[in-house]
Design an enzyme around this catalytic site. Sequence first.
Site, PDB file in Angstrom:
ATOM      1  N   HIS A 261       0.768  -1.249   0.000  1.00  0.00           N
ATOM      2  CA  HIS A 261       0.000   0.000   0.000  1.00  0.00           C
ATOM      3  C   HIS A 261       0.800   1.301   0.000  1.00  0.00           C
ATOM      4  O   HIS A 261       0.247   2.372  -0.247  1.00  0.00           O
ATOM      5  CB  HIS A 261      -0.959   0.016   1.188  1.00  0.00           C
TER       6      HIS A 261
ATOM      7  N   TYR B 182     -13.530   4.859  10.224  1.00  0.00           N
ATOM      8  CA  TYR B 182     -12.718   5.401   9.131  1.00  0.00           C
ATOM      9  C   TYR B 182     -13.300   4.924   7.811  1.00  0.00           C
ATOM     10  O   TYR B 182     -13.598   3.744   7.657  1.00  0.00           O
ATOM     11  CB  TYR B 182     -11.290   4.862   9.303  1.00  0.00           C
TER      12      TYR B 182
ATOM     13  N   THR C  14      -5.323   9.982  -0.210  1.00  0.00           N
ATOM     14  CA  THR C  14      -6.671   9.733   0.301  1.00  0.00           C
ATOM     15  C   THR C  14      -6.975  10.749   1.387  1.00  0.00           C
ATOM     16  O   THR C  14      -6.073  11.389   1.922  1.00  0.00           O
ATOM     17  CB  THR C  14      -6.789   8.326   0.933  1.00  0.00           C
TER      18      THR C  14
END
Length: 637
Positions: free
Chosen positions: A351, A465, A478
């Site tokens: 990620h 979240y 993001t």
Amino acid sequence: GRRGYSSAGAAEFLHRSIVPTMHYQRSLPRLPVPKLEDTIMRYLNAQKPLLNDDQFRKTEELAHAFEKGIGRELHEQLVAQDNQNKHTSYITGPWFDMYLKAREPVVLNFNAFMSFNPDPKPEYNDQLTRATNMTVSAIRFMKTFRAGYLEPEVFHLNPEKSDTELFKKIIRFVPSSVSWFGAYMVNAYPLDMSQYFRLFNSTRVPKLERDELYTDEKAKHLLVLRNGNFYVFDVIDRDGNMLKPSEIQAHLKYILSDSSPAPAFPLGYLSSENRDTWASLRKNLVDNGNEEALQKVDSAVFCLSLDDFPIKDFVHLSHTMLHGDGANRWYDKSFNLIITKDGTAGINFEHSWGDGVAVLRFQNEVFKDSTKSPAISPQSQPASVDSSKAVQKLDFKLNDALKAGITKAKQKFDATIELLSVNMIQFQEGGKELLKQKKVSPDAVAQLAFQMAFLRQYNQTVATYESCSTAAFKHGRTETIRPASVHTKKCSEAFVKELSKHSTEELQKLIVECSKYHGRLTKEAAMGQGFDRHLFGLRYLALSKGLALPDFYQDQAYARLNHNIISTSTLVSPAVQLGGFGPVVSDGFGLGYQVHDDWIGCNVSSYPTRNGEEFLQCIYKSLEDIFNVLQGKKIGS
């Protein structure tokens, strides 16, 4: 045709966009740094449902003191710094650092997965056929992207006007420095594509304290893992053309029929270790004569993992794609393309280098190309080439310390996996269509159901979240949407605790209220107007300047808000069957969900302190109640 063909006659490209891939990149708008007062207000709004009155008063005082004092100074420095770095965004550096400095294993903690839908033609789901077709499509994607032929990624609000040949023919002549405005005029939003180059030939290299991202675009080989063994072969020739699909097929067939035993000490486990532990072991590997082999692993176009078992069900699918057995994955590669014995395919991606949007575009293109223009058919004969010469099996020289390190990594991996539960449900009583008809936001309803479910199960409202892409901005990553609000809390309490007190009409009003507020939060986040990244950037700046951490950040409430017990992410795509990730905290849920036209899917991961199966049952009940109320039906408690 518009596809480029090599001498071998196989298509080398997915398509040839008349608008160059990076046409909009230069003129993308910059990610805004929100106003400090807006950030503090949004922060307090997110804190409100999580705190009692006394706690909230304390947090409010700290927040306003921060806003008037050190926070203001930090904010002004951040803005000044941002103005001096117009080529990027204020979050890029801190965000890479956050990922790369993290010392937890990447598997379960950071890597996510998305699994492909099966090929609509059943006979094409044969493992060798699908592995060949997907590999060819992935290479076509890489070549298309590098040649500048890949269609730019654009979010169309009014596709009839902007997603047309005419618009493309005009916009390609608009200079790159202003092209974004041309798209904006017709309500189209070009998205940042700066992450895409890291899809290929890339890996995350473990280093003490902070890992590094490594990319070597000159490398021409593919890495294939099977049974814990590592193989490489070239998929690009000297002239930059792709190997013939029949040759790729031959090499993959050779690997699939190799009867070498699984290694006694599978190297793959090392990439599942704590990053500092792995960094030390890697140094040992290099010093022990494995530098060249590791170089092959790191620089490979991508990692293709071939598993020797079929998939039993969706839970087994999630476990396989999220973590697998630890031996047949290289978790540090930008992605592993995983294909099981029955042709089930998925992607597990690291990620730090990029976000879901880049991986999803890649997946969509690979799925479309491999199903609509497959390079080979189940009847295709592999080329008669000598694969034993072309395919190199990597051999790693291991000393006792390395063997012990692998054994320990395996024990830790197995123990962690043992604790992970994955559960899922499909809610079949409605989806996007019905919700839109009732004029409520589908995403808001899903998020409301999660809040309601957690309240029913644990009788509390906790930090939640939801990730939202900010790819509409240059180097955007993001932003966080905070779905737990005073509105969802009020609505959830009405449904869970005081159903008899409310008429159906009142309950409908509460749902609409939640939907409006969630819509506003989503729009704010997508426009770079959340509060999480801004506060993160200010904290990062303070620490990088060697300042004492401001009191605001030492507030227990700040820590609690960032201990995300419910972590959620959503995507819907014709290529993707389901997606998921591990919990981000040990007492949390990792919740991947999809709102389809007439059903809703949820995939939840958890550790023993939380019961995921029960959580999903509560989500199901919540969705049922919400759908009934929206349709004017009475509900029983």
